[in-house]
Scaffold this active site. Structure first.
Site, PDB file in Angstrom:
ATOM      1  CG  HIS A 117      -2.286  -0.575   0.882  1.00  0.00           C
ATOM      2  ND1 HIS A 117      -2.819  -1.638   1.549  1.00  0.00           N
ATOM      3  CD2 HIS A 117      -3.183  -0.249  -0.077  1.00  0.00           C
ATOM      4  CE1 HIS A 117      -4.005  -1.934   1.035  1.00  0.00           C
ATOM      5  NE2 HIS A 117      -4.246  -1.112   0.051  1.00  0.00           N
ATOM      6  CB  CYS A 170      -7.994 -10.899 -14.672  1.00  0.00           C
ATOM      7  SG  CYS A 170      -7.921 -12.641 -14.236  1.00  0.00           S
TER       8      CYS A 170
END
Length: 752
Positions: free
Chosen positions: A356, A671
């Site tokens: 993150h 994907c």
């Protein structure tokens, strides 16, 4: 000899400098092997020469002794990258006499290359005056010593302790956020580290509980404050990161575990370390890179708790000019606490591109490099260049390099402004071929990703996260709340929900799984079919969550045979019948979702025809497909260079899938990471794919690239590439193609 080998290596490692280490090496090797001479030549790949850096036996004058890569027996060893044993070196056709060093007195020669990750770092040579070949045991000893020395030299080179002119260093790492920065480096050594916390008991349990409560409250306030700082930021994913930390901080299970450790007499810091490491290890052992990186988020949470548990927290640093932040491990809070406009770039010793912190760096446009093995004192307070495209850190570059990077920096800024102004448009090629662009999602934070950015839905939603975070299987109601949140976020767009992909390499904390080879083991659909009760509850929760929204599709992972698909379909059909009847009785109507499977196990490449009438769509998991086709564990650093999504075998498999999908009229989407890579996206569209799903950070640039190239040109590129046999040649072709279309700024620094 093994004992002697260890002694030499220990002396080399404990040396004060690299020159001292090499001197120790040649001196001790000469003594142990009872040879007359031992020398080490270090490779300079930029100048294409070998330089004699240490010797015991030769007359090393003050001038540097060098050989070109194609000269002498040393050059031959390096060129062939293999040992050379010669009884009489002077009669060998490659022998080159170097006057003034006394080499003419030695007859026998044995040299072996020092190789790290396929690159020759140097050559180690032993010589004797008598004419003879060295024995097999002597060969084995020196080859083993060279292999040990390779790691030591590679580490020294990575840390900047190499044979460079002046203080200029060139270090490399993993590019985590693209861009270029030029500024002074500043080493941050203020953060407490989890691994430094030692076991400790407390005398007053109530006081310790209060300390922990205050630290949790302080961390929560900080996350809310940092979130507020970005409240006006258009890129809402930055806010979601701090929402996630607040969510984890308030998790009752986490708080209960922390409290339990303190109740058992542990000091708060020790309780934090134990609990955080337990939680993070659940993710760290996973194969999926996205989920693996969530371990870092949990560790970051622990780091901040430690920070607020410390009584001697340092004052916030102030800078007059923007700086390049050097740190052990980058955290999102660390980025956010640097004053706005003062963070030019980040270089971290540890970390990866899916954390993150890296996501936040990209959202804020801060060039970031992870995994750089630098020595802080050699970089701190020096002028540096950070190249976030290549993963390069240049320390004290010369004026010509500086001038070039300043030009590239201006061009980068121009390109970024163009892409940001253009991101709302639909993804169409220059000749108006519509390409559907979806995002991959998994955590609650992802529900904010790419809002108002023209995406076409969620191509992959990982449902396993709530299962991995809890102590027991989540109830049907808990799952419904989780799924309905993501479905609500995209009410007018399709959301493809993948059923549980756990087991094997993704062990649940409440279900121990021990396997010798988890990547080929009990995972994905194999696990859920063996636990139909778990599978049934999850499918029911998905279906119930979709009532009234009607935007959900179901995707099955790790399908390797038609029998697995049929068995899964039978369970899904039962769940649908049950939920539909209950909904009807309540005056609601359940829309039947489309069903698809992941094409990631190579066996399915040869059973695509059997999917007709059984599934409504297919989704290509390029990451696992590449891993299984090439027999490479992509998380194993020893073979990481073999994992290549541009390997011709992978590209031919992708072409076969899309051609078969067209033939059997099956909608198909890619994907994996390849879909979000500029090179990969061009090749996929050129092969015929019209639906791509990627991480949100790649959406804007992929859409921009597609809008500036004709689909027929991409088709021509893909056709050329499919006739190439080597992945590096594929990369050269595609790079040249991108450069010819004036889009090179998306794969390197500068847009010209």
């Amino acid at each position: 000899m093994l004992t002697k080998l260890r002694e030499i290596v220990d002396k080399v490692v404990s040396a004060h400098s690299l020159i001292d280490a090499l001197d120790q090496l040649v001196s001790n090797t000469t003594q142990v092997m009872k040879t007359d001479c031992c020398s080490v030549y270090i490779a300079d790949h930029q100048r294409q020469i070998y330089t004699l850096m240490a010797t015991q036996g030769l007359n090393k004058s003050r001038r540097r002794i060098s050989l070109r890569f194609n000269q002498g027996l040393v050059g031959l060893v390096g060129q062939r990258a293999e040992p050379l044993n010669v009884a009489d070196a002077r009669v060998h056709p490659h022998f080159k006499h170097l006057p003034g060093i006394g080499e003419e007195s030695f007859r026998s020669f044995f040299g072996t290359p020092i190789i790290h990750q396929r690159q020759v770092l140097g050559v180690i040579v032993v010589q004797q005056r008598e004419q003879r070949e060295f024995t097999e045991s002597e060969e084995s000893f020196l080859v083993t010593l060279a292999a040990q020395l390779a790691g030591i030299l590679a580490h020294a080179k990575a840390q900047g302790m190499w044979f460079e002119k002046g203080n200029r260093l060139h270090l490399t790492g993993s590019a985590a956020s693209s861009g270029v920065a030029i500024a002074k480096a500043w080493w941050d050594d203020t953060q407490p580290l989890l691994e430094h916390v030692a076991p400790a008991s407390c005398l007053n349990i109530n006081a310790e509980q209060e300390r922990l409560t205050i630290a949790i409250d302080s961390a929560g306030k900080e996350f809310r404050r940092l979130r507020k700082r970005f409240d006006s930021d258009l890129q809402k994913e930055t806010l979601a990161i701090f929402d996630l930390f607040s969510h984890l901080l308030n998790d009752p299970l986490l708080r209960t575990d922390l409290k339990a450790h303190i109740d058992d007499g542990d000091q708060a810091e020790w309780a934090v370390r134990q609990v955080v490491e337990t939680y993070s290890n659940r993710f760290a052992n996973m194969k999926d890179l996205y989920l693996k990186e969530r371990a870092r988020d949990i560790r970051e949470l622990g780091q901040r708790l430690l920070y607020f548990l410390c009584d001697d927290k340092p004052n916030e640093q102030q800078w007059d000019e923007p700086i390049v932040l050097l740190t052990r491990e980058l955290t999102a809070a660390m980025i956010a606490t640097v004053p706005a406009g003062k963070l030019a770039a980040v270089v971290a010793q540890d970390g990866a591109a899916n954390s993150h912190a890296a996501i936040l760096s990209r959202a804020l446009g801060i060039p970031t490099i992870m995994g750089v093995d630098f020595t802080p004192h050699t970089v701190h307070n020096n002028l540096v260049v950070v190249d976030g495209y290549r993963g390069d850190l240049l320390v004290n570059p010369n004026r010509h390099v500086l001038a070039e990077y300043r030009r590239l920096l201006r061009e980068d800024d121009e390109l970024e402004k163009i892409v940001e102004c253009d991101q709302q448009h639909r993804a169409v090629t220059k000749d108006q071929q519509r390409i559907m662009v979806h995002i991959n999602a998994g955590l609650s934070a992802d529900s904010h990703f790419a809002l108002n950015k023209g995406i076409d839905g969620v191509g992959l939603y990982r449902t396993e996260v709530p299962f991995l975070l809890q102590r027991s299987f989540p109830s049907e109601e808990e799952q419904i709340n989780q799924y309905r949140t993501i479905l609500h976020t995209y009410p007018d767009q399709p959301v493809v929900m993948r059923t549980l992909d756990i087991g094997g390499d993704k062990p649940l904390p409440y279900l121990s799984i021990e396997e010798d080879n988890p990547f080929l083991g009990w995972r994905g659909i194999r696990f859920t079919l063996d636990h139909p009760e778990i599978f049934m509850i999850q499918v029911r929760a998905m279906l119930r969550a979709s009532i009234g929204l009607n935007n959900m599709d179901i995707l099955l992972p790790m399908i390797s045979g038609i029998n697995e698909l049929d068995d899964a379909k039978a369970i899904i059909e039962r769940a649908y019948t049950d939920v539909a009847q209950t909904a009807l009785a309540a005056g609601q109507q359940l829309h039947k979702p489309r069903l698809g499977i992941m094409i990631e196990v190579p066996s399915m490449l040869y059973q695509l025809h059997a999917l007709v009438g059984r599934v409504d769509f297919i989704s290509v998991g390029s990451n696992d497909l590449t891993q299984y086709l090439l027999a490479v564990d992509r998380n194993n650093a020893r073979v990481a260079n073999v994992y290549d999504a541009l390997h011709p075998a992978v590209l031919h498999a992708l072409k076969h899938i899309v051609d078969s999908a067209k033939k059997y009229q099956l909608p198909v989407c890619v994907c994996g990471e390849l879909a979000g890579d500029p090179v990969g996206a061009l090749l996929l569209v050129g092969m015929g794919y019209r639906s791509l799903s990627m991480n949100a950070r790649n959406v804007a640039k992929i859409k921009y690239i597609l809008r500036h190239i004709d689909s027929v040109d991409m088709t021509s590129l893909a056709t050329q590439v499919l006739h190439v046999d080597i992945a590096d040649d594929v990369r050269k072709l595609t790079t040249r193609f991108i450069e010819q279309h004036q889009l090179g700024g998306f794969i390197r620094a500068g847009n010209k």
